[in-house]
Design an enzyme around this catalytic site. Structure first.
Site, PDB file in Angstrom:
ATOM      1  N   GLU A 443       0.936  -1.402   0.092  1.00  0.00           N
ATOM      2  CA  GLU A 443       0.028   0.045   0.102  1.00  0.00           C
ATOM      3  C   GLU A 443       0.931   1.126   0.089  1.00  0.00           C
ATOM      4  O   GLU A 443       0.393   2.149   0.665  1.00  0.00           O
ATOM      5  CB  GLU A 443      -0.746  -0.022   1.108  1.00  0.00           C
ATOM      6  CG  GLU A 443      -2.287  -0.768   1.152  1.00  0.00           C
ATOM      7  CD  GLU A 443      -2.700  -0.564  -0.343  1.00  0.00           C
ATOM      8  OE1 GLU A 443      -2.932   0.631  -0.775  1.00  0.00           O
ATOM      9  OE2 GLU A 443      -3.093  -1.588  -0.922  1.00  0.00           O
TER      10      GLU A 443
HETATM   11  C1  FAD Z   1       2.535  -9.860   0.117  1.00  0.00           C
HETATM   12  C2  FAD Z   1       2.565  -8.786  -0.664  1.00  0.00           C
HETATM   13  C3  FAD Z   1       1.223  -8.216  -1.198  1.00  0.00           C
HETATM   14  C4  FAD Z   1       1.066  -7.333  -1.836  1.00  0.00           C
HETATM   15  N1  FAD Z   1      -0.467  -7.023  -2.180  1.00  0.00           N
HETATM   16  C5  FAD Z   1      -0.528  -6.155  -3.404  1.00  0.00           C
HETATM   17  C6  FAD Z   1      -1.702  -5.965  -4.071  1.00  0.00           C
HETATM   18  O1  FAD Z   1      -2.754  -6.723  -3.633  1.00  0.00           O
HETATM   19  N2  FAD Z   1      -1.994  -5.406  -5.120  1.00  0.00           N
HETATM   20  C7  FAD Z   1      -0.910  -4.650  -5.735  1.00  0.00           C
HETATM   21  O2  FAD Z   1      -1.240  -3.882  -6.588  1.00  0.00           O
HETATM   22  N3  FAD Z   1       0.333  -4.697  -5.114  1.00  0.00           N
HETATM   23  C8  FAD Z   1       0.637  -5.455  -3.977  1.00  0.00           C
HETATM   24  N4  FAD Z   1       1.914  -5.786  -3.307  1.00  0.00           N
HETATM   25  C9  FAD Z   1       2.876  -4.831  -3.905  1.00  0.00           C
HETATM   26  C10 FAD Z   1       3.241  -3.527  -2.993  1.00  0.00           C
HETATM   27  O3  FAD Z   1       2.230  -2.541  -2.918  1.00  0.00           O
HETATM   28  C11 FAD Z   1       4.529  -3.129  -3.379  1.00  0.00           C
HETATM   29  O4  FAD Z   1       5.519  -4.262  -3.490  1.00  0.00           O
HETATM   30  C12 FAD Z   1       5.060  -1.941  -2.855  1.00  0.00           C
HETATM   31  O5  FAD Z   1       4.248  -0.940  -3.197  1.00  0.00           O
HETATM   32  C13 FAD Z   1       6.692  -1.581  -3.344  1.00  0.00           C
HETATM   33  O6  FAD Z   1       6.848  -1.587  -4.727  1.00  0.00           O
HETATM   34  P1  FAD Z   1       8.012  -2.455  -5.022  1.00  0.00           P
HETATM   35  O7  FAD Z   1       7.966  -3.902  -4.331  1.00  0.00           O
HETATM   36  O8  FAD Z   1       8.030  -2.628  -6.639  1.00  0.00           O
HETATM   37  O9  FAD Z   1       9.317  -1.654  -4.477  1.00  0.00           O
HETATM   38  P2  FAD Z   1       9.927  -0.478  -5.262  1.00  0.00           P
HETATM   39  O10 FAD Z   1       9.071   0.181  -5.910  1.00  0.00           O
HETATM   40  O11 FAD Z   1      10.898  -0.932  -6.199  1.00  0.00           O
HETATM   41  O12 FAD Z   1      10.802   0.182  -4.008  1.00  0.00           O
HETATM   42  C14 FAD Z   1      12.028  -0.311  -3.674  1.00  0.00           C
HETATM   43  C15 FAD Z   1      12.233   0.744  -2.371  1.00  0.00           C
HETATM   44  O13 FAD Z   1      12.659   1.972  -3.232  1.00  0.00           O
HETATM   45  C16 FAD Z   1      12.012   2.976  -2.361  1.00  0.00           C
HETATM   46  N5  FAD Z   1      11.704   4.132  -3.329  1.00  0.00           N
HETATM   47  C17 FAD Z   1      10.811   3.832  -4.178  1.00  0.00           C
HETATM   48  N6  FAD Z   1      10.607   5.235  -4.820  1.00  0.00           N
HETATM   49  C18 FAD Z   1      11.181   5.753  -4.075  1.00  0.00           C
HETATM   50  C19 FAD Z   1      11.058   7.313  -3.856  1.00  0.00           C
HETATM   51  N7  FAD Z   1      10.480   8.074  -4.535  1.00  0.00           N
HETATM   52  N8  FAD Z   1      11.640   8.041  -2.557  1.00  0.00           N
HETATM   53  C20 FAD Z   1      11.980   7.346  -1.654  1.00  0.00           C
HETATM   54  N9  FAD Z   1      12.336   5.735  -1.930  1.00  0.00           N
HETATM   55  C21 FAD Z   1      11.736   5.285  -2.860  1.00  0.00           C
HETATM   56  C22 FAD Z   1      10.797   2.150  -1.859  1.00  0.00           C
HETATM   57  O14 FAD Z   1      10.360   2.863  -0.322  1.00  0.00           O
HETATM   58  C23 FAD Z   1      11.412   0.692  -1.350  1.00  0.00           C
HETATM   59  O15 FAD Z   1      12.216   0.824  -0.014  1.00  0.00           O
HETATM   60  C24 FAD Z   1       1.969  -6.649  -2.465  1.00  0.00           C
HETATM   61  C25 FAD Z   1       3.238  -6.834  -2.155  1.00  0.00           C
HETATM   62  C26 FAD Z   1       3.575  -7.922  -1.037  1.00  0.00           C
HETATM   63  C27 FAD Z   1       4.977  -8.453  -0.926  1.00  0.00           C
END
Ligand code: FAD
Length: 598
Positions: A443
């Site tokens: 989220e």
């Molecule tokens: C168990 C689980 C359930 C989930 N359920 C859903 C779901 O139902 N629907 C759905 O759509 N998604 C879902 N997700 C996805 C989840 O919302 C994302 O994993 C999350 O939003 C982070 O995206 P990412 O994993 O691509 O990380 P990234 O976006 O690649 O981020 C990696 C790191 O970089 C940091 N970062 C990125 N951009 C910035 C910035 N501008 N400034 C500072 N820091 C930054 C982040 O905070 C993080 O620490 C789920 C994930 C998991 C693991």
């Protein structure tokens, strides 16, 4: 084996004694009939469901997890999940706070919030199946066409169908502007969607006959980035004109993630292979429409950690009273035993009280926030609606990030109370730690929440909404500023309230010159803001407890509440000083570090 007792007394205290919710509801025509007895009766029944039906499935769900049949794309949830869901639907629980025009019971969000806290304590993984449906419901109520509302809402409300939110793709999570799933318009006005989604919670399962996926995708002529994203509703089974289920839509689960926690919830990889969907809201405005869902979900995620904090606390407390190790530093306490119960040791108490204070502060904030949400939807006065809406927007990232970070601190502290036994599966404590961990990530990560708070919600409107919250603090300070008994709660709150303006202006000014300054300060800033809000909650709770005691009450609940508030101000709140210092230290020590990170 862990146990769980619904914290009904504390909920009732916050609902009825601190925030007088029944009086607030009287002012809202849609909720005027919701009195304290009704609320208490609903919560008691929900507590029974949570403790007796959902909780016993928590450990089994964690051990067994979900399984995918790759040939049929069918997902089987852990033993008992399906039956518990059927019981939940049978009891009418999915409809509790939904609009009566779609078959809902029309109770306030505030009540649903408390129901969900208990469900999350009992079994976060299971609770996510019905939980996700609420977001889909909210998005369709706000942005769906009449046809979409008629087709989907009654079934989501009854719980016969569940919902999902399909945003994330392998190459994009935070930056949804990068998403690639395509939506091709068809001659009949529908769209065919093609692409791959990952990490979709409750993305496939055997608990309901249909799944309503809300999917973000791009139209062929869409502009690049986040301004070119549209929202679609894509059912697992197509729906015939008479509402019956039609053929299978090609939106398939192709894999399940193996993950750290919430094993009972299916985290699905989803392939869309020309799946038929319909547009929700306007073309290229999908992100704004999805935000309705995401905001509801963010409050829901805070509530997940509140639930886990509470259940972890209950079990750690019971253990600390029972486990004997060493003698108290200040002399033997349990003379009839070979050693004293570990609850005599100051640091064990600190760990227990940390979880207790974070649970009670979190509960007060969640209830405060959902009451604002009810006002934003249903209060007859437009000014109150607008004001409440703005405050909810300000508080949402705090609820999401502060409560989930506190959940991390608390579940770890509670596991620590068990010593080595906390690390062993059979006590259930390590599961609470693992299950909580995702709440800080999904989220929108907690970093993203902090940027939303500081960048958009505070600096974005020159601190106007923060000042609105400051006004509430000002009112309380004015009311209680001369009450000596309240000084220990009011003084630190008033002091931080005063400092907040200067602190915010300083960061804003630096950020104006160099935006990285905002990024460097945001996480610390959110934690300071979280404490400001919690301090207000504890001061309000202490105010009521002191009044009750002054009126002659000998109920130990009020004494306990005061002691917890004192602990909060003495041991947790003071971290604000360090946080402000680190926030003020700026971005240099981070951004001038190329050599260190080479
Ligand atoms: C168990 C689980 C359930 C989930 N359920 C859903 C779901 O139902 N629907 C759905 O759509 N998604 C879902 N997700 C996805 C989840 O919302 C994302 O994993 C999350 O939003 C982070 O995206 P990412 O994993 O691509 O990380 P990234 O976006 O690649 O981020 C990696 C790191 O970089 C940091 N970062 C990125 N951009 C910035 C910035 N501008 N400034 C500072 N820091 C930054 C982040 O905070 C993080 O620490 C789920 C994930 C998991 C693991």
């Amino acid at each position: 084996m862990p146990t769980y007792t619904p914290p009904l007394r504390d909920m009732q205290f916050v609902l009825h004694e601190v925030f007088n919710v029944a009086d607030e509801f009287k002012a809202m025509p849609a909720h005027a009939e919701t009195d304290a007895d009704t609320i208490n009766a609903v919560l008691e029944e929900a507590g029974k469901f949570a403790a007796e039906v959902a909780f016993p499935l928590n450990i089994g769900g964690d051990t067994e997890g979900c399984t995918l049949d790759v040939k049929t794309h069918a997902v089987t949830t852990p033993k008992g999940f399906k039956e518990a869901y059927a019981q939940y639907v049978e009891g009418g629980w999915p409809a509790l706070s939904c609009d009566p025009q779609f078959g809902g019971q029309g109770l306030p969000h505030t009540v649903n919030q408390c129901v969900y806290e208990m469900l999350n304590s009992a079994n976060q993984a299971w609770t996510m199946y019905p939980g996700l449906s609420h977001g889909a419901y909210e998005a369709l109520v706000a942005h769906g066409t009449e046809e979409q509302k008629k087709t989907y809402l009654p079934k989501l409300v009854s719980g016969e169908w569940t919902g999902t939110m399909c945003l994330t793709e392998p190459h994009c999570g935070t930056d949804l502007g990068l998403l690639r799933t395509k939506a091709e318009p068809q001659a009949d006005g529908s769209y065919r969607l093609t692409g791959n989604k990952i990490f979709i919670s409750a993305g496939e399962h055997d608990m309901a006959e249909n799944i309503v996926h809300l999917v973000l995708a791009r139209l062929p002529d869409a502009p690049k980035g986040s301004k070119g994203i549209s929202l679609f509703v894509v059912p697992k089974f197509k729906v015939n004109a008479d509402g019956s289920l039609g053929e299978r839509n090609p939106i398939f689960c192709t894999g399940l993630e193996h993950k750290m926690g919430i094993h009972g919830n299916a985290t699905a990889q989803i392939a869309l292979d020309g799946a038929v969907g319909s547009l929700v809201g306007e073309p290229n405005k999908g992100l704004a429409a999805m935000f309705v869902m995401m905001n509801a979900a963010r409050l829901g995620v805070g509530n997940q950690s509140l639930g886990l904090t509470e259940v972890a606390f209950q079990n750690a407390l019971a253990y600390a009273k029972d486990r004997i190790q060493m003698r108290s530093l200040s002399g033997v306490k349990a003379k009839d035993k070979d050693a004293d119960p570990i609850i005599v040791h100051p640091d064990v108490r600190k760990m227990l009280l940390t979880a207790k204070a974070y649970a009670e502060g979190g509960r007060a904030l969640q209830i405060f926030c959902t009451l604002l949400l009810d006002k934003a939807h249903h209060h007859p006065d437009e000014k109150v609606r607008k004001n409440s809406d703005e405050l909810v927007a300000l508080l949402t990232p705090i609820v999401k990030a502060f409560i989930t970070d506190n959940g991390h601190i608390s579940t770890n502290a509670c596991m620590q109370v068990f010593g080595g036994h906390g690390f062993i599966k059979e006590w259930g404590m390590e599961q609470f730690v693992r299950d909580n961990r995702i709440n800080m990530i999904y989220e929108g990560t907690n970093t993203v929440q902090s940027l939303d708070l500081l960048g958009r919600k505070v600096l974005g409107n020159n601190g106007a909404t923060l000042k609105k919250f400051g006004k509430l603090i000002g009112q309380l300070v004015e009311e209680e500023g001369v009450n000596e008994k309240m000084a220990e709660f009011i003084n630190p709150l008033a002091y931080l309230g005063d400092q907040m303006t200067k602190f915010t202006t300083e960061i804003g000014f630096k950020g104006f010159q160099n935006p990285d300054e905002v990024g460097a300060a945001a996480v610390d800033y959110l934690r300071v803001a979280g404490h400001l809000v919690f301090a207000y909650m504890f001061a309000r709770m202490a105010q009521v407890a002191l009044r009750k005691i002054a009126e002659g009450s000998t109920d130990p609940f009020y004494t306990a509440k005061l002691q917890t508030a004192r602990f909060y101000f003495a041991k947790l709140f003071p971290e604000t000083a360090t946080l402000m210092r680190t926030a003020r230290s700026g971005s240099k020590a981070l951004m001038d570090t190329d050599a260190a990170l080479a």
